[in-house]
Design a protein around this motif. Structure first.
Motif, PDB file in Angstrom:
ATOM      1  N   ALA A 123      -7.433   8.203 105.610  1.00  0.00           N
ATOM      2  CA  ALA A 123      -8.858   8.256 105.936  1.00  0.00           C
ATOM      3  C   ALA A 123      -9.382   9.689 105.974  1.00  0.00           C
ATOM      4  N   LEU A 124      -8.713  10.550 106.735  1.00  0.00           N
ATOM      5  CA  LEU A 124      -9.108  11.951 106.856  1.00  0.00           C
ATOM      6  C   LEU A 124      -7.941  12.830 106.446  1.00  0.00           C
ATOM      7  N   HIS A 125      -8.216  14.098 106.174  1.00  0.00           N
ATOM      8  CA  HIS A 125      -7.134  14.972 105.708  1.00  0.00           C
ATOM      9  C   HIS A 125      -6.657  15.898 106.828  1.00  0.00           C
ATOM     10  N   SER A 126      -5.520  16.505 106.607  1.00  0.00           N
ATOM     11  CA  SER A 126      -4.858  17.297 107.657  1.00  0.00           C
ATOM     12  C   SER A 126      -5.549  18.623 107.937  1.00  0.00           C
ATOM     13  N   GLN A 127      -6.402  19.054 107.035  1.00  0.00           N
ATOM     14  CA  GLN A 127      -7.108  20.341 107.111  1.00  0.00           C
ATOM     15  C   GLN A 127      -6.244  21.516 106.648  1.00  0.00           C
ATOM     16  N   ASP A 128      -4.959  21.312 106.466  1.00  0.00           N
ATOM     17  CA  ASP A 128      -4.097  22.442 106.105  1.00  0.00           C
ATOM     18  C   ASP A 128      -3.604  22.336 104.661  1.00  0.00           C
ATOM     19  N   LEU A 129      -3.130  21.156 104.262  1.00  0.00           N
ATOM     20  CA  LEU A 129      -2.698  20.970 102.885  1.00  0.00           C
ATOM     21  C   LEU A 129      -3.919  20.839 101.973  1.00  0.00           C
ATOM     22  N   LEU A 130      -3.687  20.995 100.677  1.00  0.00           N
ATOM     23  CA  LEU A 130      -4.777  20.820  99.715  1.00  0.00           C
ATOM     24  C   LEU A 130      -5.063  19.325  99.554  1.00  0.00           C
ATOM     25  N   ASP A 131      -6.329  18.948  99.679  1.00  0.00           N
ATOM     26  CA  ASP A 131      -6.698  17.543  99.536  1.00  0.00           C
ATOM     27  C   ASP A 131      -7.234  17.301  98.117  1.00  0.00           C
ATOM     28  N   PRO A 132      -6.624  16.384  97.386  1.00  0.00           N
ATOM     29  CA  PRO A 132      -6.898  16.247  95.948  1.00  0.00           C
ATOM     30  C   PRO A 132      -8.312  15.775  95.612  1.00  0.00           C
ATOM     31  N   LEU A 133      -8.860  14.808  96.350  1.00  0.00           N
ATOM     32  CA  LEU A 133     -10.159  14.266  95.957  1.00  0.00           C
ATOM     33  C   LEU A 133     -11.277  15.290  96.076  1.00  0.00           C
ATOM     34  N   ARG A 134     -11.153  16.209  97.019  1.00  0.00           N
ATOM     35  CA  ARG A 134     -12.158  17.268  97.137  1.00  0.00           C
ATOM     36  C   ARG A 134     -12.155  18.129  95.869  1.00  0.00           C
ATOM     37  N   ALA A 135     -10.973  18.456  95.397  1.00  0.00           N
ATOM     38  CA  ALA A 135     -10.864  19.260  94.179  1.00  0.00           C
ATOM     39  C   ALA A 135     -11.415  18.514  92.963  1.00  0.00           C
ATOM     40  N   MET A 136     -11.105  17.227  92.877  1.00  0.00           N
ATOM     41  CA  MET A 136     -11.536  16.438  91.722  1.00  0.00           C
ATOM     42  C   MET A 136     -13.041  16.217  91.734  1.00  0.00           C
ATOM     43  N   LEU A 137     -13.614  15.972  92.922  1.00  0.00           N
ATOM     44  CA  LEU A 137     -15.062  15.804  93.023  1.00  0.00           C
ATOM     45  C   LEU A 137     -15.785  17.107  92.685  1.00  0.00           C
ATOM     46  N   ALA A 138     -15.218  18.244  93.091  1.00  0.00           N
ATOM     47  CA  ALA A 138     -15.833  19.539  92.764  1.00  0.00           C
ATOM     48  C   ALA A 138     -15.877  19.757  91.259  1.00  0.00           C
ATOM     49  N   LYS A 139     -14.822  19.360  90.558  1.00  0.00           N
ATOM     50  CA  LYS A 139     -14.821  19.477  89.085  1.00  0.00           C
ATOM     51  C   LYS A 139     -15.897  18.582  88.472  1.00  0.00           C
ATOM     52  N   ILE A 140     -16.009  17.350  88.972  1.00  0.00           N
ATOM     53  CA  ILE A 140     -17.026  16.429  88.458  1.00  0.00           C
ATOM     54  C   ILE A 140     -18.418  17.034  88.631  1.00  0.00           C
ATOM     55  N   LEU A 141     -18.670  17.619  89.799  1.00  0.00           N
ATOM     56  CA  LEU A 141     -19.974  18.242  90.042  1.00  0.00           C
ATOM     57  C   LEU A 141     -20.221  19.403  89.085  1.00  0.00           C
ATOM     58  N   ALA A 142     -19.210  20.205  88.853  1.00  0.00           N
ATOM     59  CA  ALA A 142     -19.364  21.317  87.910  1.00  0.00           C
ATOM     60  C   ALA A 142     -19.701  20.804  86.520  1.00  0.00           C
ATOM     61  N   ASP A 143     -19.165  19.645  86.174  1.00  0.00           N
ATOM     62  CA  ASP A 143     -19.394  19.078  84.841  1.00  0.00           C
ATOM     63  C   ASP A 143     -20.773  18.444  84.697  1.00  0.00           C
ATOM     64  N   VAL A 144     -21.323  17.881  85.779  1.00  0.00           N
ATOM     65  CA  VAL A 144     -22.569  17.126  85.640  1.00  0.00           C
ATOM     66  C   VAL A 144     -23.818  17.885  86.075  1.00  0.00           C
ATOM     67  N   ALA A 348     -18.275   9.336  96.687  1.00  0.00           N
ATOM     68  CA  ALA A 348     -19.080  10.146  95.766  1.00  0.00           C
ATOM     69  C   ALA A 348     -18.569  10.032  94.332  1.00  0.00           C
ATOM     70  N   ILE A 349     -17.257  10.051  94.162  1.00  0.00           N
ATOM     71  CA  ILE A 349     -16.684   9.921  92.815  1.00  0.00           C
ATOM     72  C   ILE A 349     -17.059   8.569  92.211  1.00  0.00           C
ATOM     73  N   ALA A 350     -16.925   7.510  93.001  1.00  0.00           N
ATOM     74  CA  ALA A 350     -17.287   6.178  92.513  1.00  0.00           C
ATOM     75  C   ALA A 350     -18.784   6.091  92.228  1.00  0.00           C
ATOM     76  N   THR A 351     -19.593   6.782  93.026  1.00  0.00           N
ATOM     77  CA  THR A 351     -21.039   6.769  92.821  1.00  0.00           C
ATOM     78  C   THR A 351     -21.404   7.383  91.473  1.00  0.00           C
ATOM     79  N   PHE A 352     -20.807   8.513  91.143  1.00  0.00           N
ATOM     80  CA  PHE A 352     -21.074   9.115  89.826  1.00  0.00           C
ATOM     81  C   PHE A 352     -20.630   8.180  88.707  1.00  0.00           C
TER      82      PHE A 352
END
Length: 460
Positions: A123-144, A348-352
């Motif tokens: 549900a939520l991330h640890s705040q310390d490790l890299l969370d994958p969906l944040r990175a993937m959503l950021a790429k989608i935003l850069a693309d659109v 957000a990813i599903a929304t796009f």
């Protein structure tokens, strides 16, 4: 005096058994697919009483869904597509859309599925490790997103997005002056409220953040003169904060070439351009982002509302690398615990995916033109009541000559099963912002209801 103090005091020791029993009753209702008549009566009574005693009694005076004696209130309970039901089973067509959050509809199956599947994993991330969906959503935003917008910071709301944009602009230079516009609405936290223009929201909390100046929206000469004056006095402008189309201001469409001229002014004076697309983005205006209509690329863009697909609260600040890199050396200079959490990113990813797959921005243009013309046709002969009907895509405003007429029309439409509401800054204007998935049969029903209610108000 002592009696009043006593009535407002609480027991020092809570009765947890009573609290637990109440919680279990509420959880039991949440589990139900259908509620009984008795359940509906209890829910309504509890809702009204608890709004009065524990939320804010002012809402009971404000809501057109509550009778004057507050014995009856429309209490929403479930939703799907372009409609929602109240606790008594009455169905409404939603033309308010949660102030613009339901662009892909209520509970779109793909968005719900993505959130549910992510919830089953994490549900939520640890705040310390890299969370994958944040990175993937950021790429989608850069693309659109338009132009060279590249880096994203994720938040939970539009207000937070504006706060992030203002801090980015301050980080970018040593300038502290911001220009916003009349009728603007950017949120109600102290920073975003400084950009918001309505005095009733501002005055109780002044002094706000220093450095904000407001100019008339659409007046490019006033904007130029203000920037010139700021340059002369050494108060050089850090950024101009604008909604491409003003939402809460009353669905105000900018004059032709205005946004391009503002972009040119910002370049001339070395200021950043911030577009608040919290309400206009995500296909609402007939493009994925409203900036595309005007062929303008801002330096920073704010997104929220429909960004989470009407399922999760979510937003983003998207910026050019030249601006965002001021946060590279210290990524903890601006943080959030819940912004960009896995559930919000999944939504957000599903929304796009839905917006692109179902071609909803183009559909907003097509359906919006039909909707706008239908409303205008019904307003013919009622020019003494209706001042103007305007819009772009499925972002439509009906402005009346008087606030009271707008309220009577919105109340009349609600009684007929259509939810609309006034805008926060311009109460003479009611908005039409349905899901972009609304079908033509529903649009026709709204148009016919508007004509019927307008005739009743005219006769009254």
């Amino acid at each position: 005096m002592s009696t009043q103090v006593k009535s407002e005091s609480k027991n020092t020791q809570p009765n947890y058994e009573n609290v637990k029993a109440y919680i279990n009753q509420v959880l039991g209702l949440i589990e139900k697919d259908h509620v009984s008549t008795e359940d509906a009566e209890w829910i309504t009574k509890q809702t009204v009483e608890n709004f009065r005693e524990h939320v804010n009694p002012g809402f009971l005076e404000y809501r057109k869904t509550v009778t004057k004696d507050t014995q009856f209130a429309a209490v929403e309970w479930s939703d799907s597509g372009s409609r929602f039901k109240d606790v008594n089973g009455k169905e409404y067509i939603d033309c308010l859309g949660g102030f613009g959050i339901y662009n892909v509809g209520h509970r779109h199956p793909k968005v719900v599925k993505a959130v549910e599947e992510q919830l089953n994993r994490q549900a939520l991330h640890s705040q310390d490790l890299l969370d994958p969906l944040r990175a993937m959503l950021a790429k989608i935003l850069a693309d659109v997103t338009p132009g060279d917008l590249k880096y994203s910071f994720f938040v939970n709301s539009g207000t937070e997005a504006v706060e992030g944009a203002l801090k980015l602009a301050k980080s970018y230079s040593d300038r502290t002056t911001f220009i916003a516009t009349t009728r603007a609405f950017h949120g109600k936290s102290l920073g975003s409220l400084s950009g918001t223009a309505k005095s009733i929201f501002r005055k109780p909390f002044q002094p706000l953040v220093n450095g904000f100046r407001h100019v008339q929206y659409g007046d490019i000469e006033m904007m130029r003169k203000t920037m010139e004056a700021c340059a002369i006095t050494g108060d050089d402008v850090a950024a101009v904060l604008l909604e491409p189309i003003q939402g809460e201001g009353g669905i105000i469409i900018p004059p032709k070439d205005y946004l391009k001229q503002v972009r040119d002014l910002c370049d001339e004076f070395g200021a950043l351009l911030i577009f608040d697309e919290v309400q206009t983005g995500m296909g609402r205006s007939g493009k994925m982002f409203c900036a595309e209509h005007y062929d303008v690329v801002p330096d920073i863009m704010c997104l929220a509302k429909a960004f989470g697909g009407g399922v999760m609260p979510a937003g983003a600040v998207v910026a050019k690398e030249k601006v965002f890199k001021t946060w590279f050396d210290n990524p903890f200079i601006h943080t959030t615990t819940f912004g960009g959490n896995p559930l919000a990113c999944a939504a957000a990813i599903a929304t796009f995916n839905v917006l692109i797959e179902e071609n909803l921005p183009d559909r907003a243009t097509e359906v919006g033109e039909y909707f706008l013309q239908g409303l205008k046709d019904k307003a013919l002969g009622h020019e003494d009541k209706v001042m103007e009907i305007r819009g772009k895509g499925l972002m439509i405003g009906i402005e009346f000559h008087k606030d009271e007429v707008g309220y009577d029309v919105s109340k009349g439409m609600f009684d007929e099963g259509i939810l609309v509401a006034g805008t926060l800054v311009n109460s003479k204007t009611i908005r039409i912002e349905p899901p972009l998935t609304i079908d033509y049969k529903e649009v026709d029903q709204v148009i016919e209801t508007f004509g019927k209610v307008l005739a009743k108000v005219e006769a009254k």
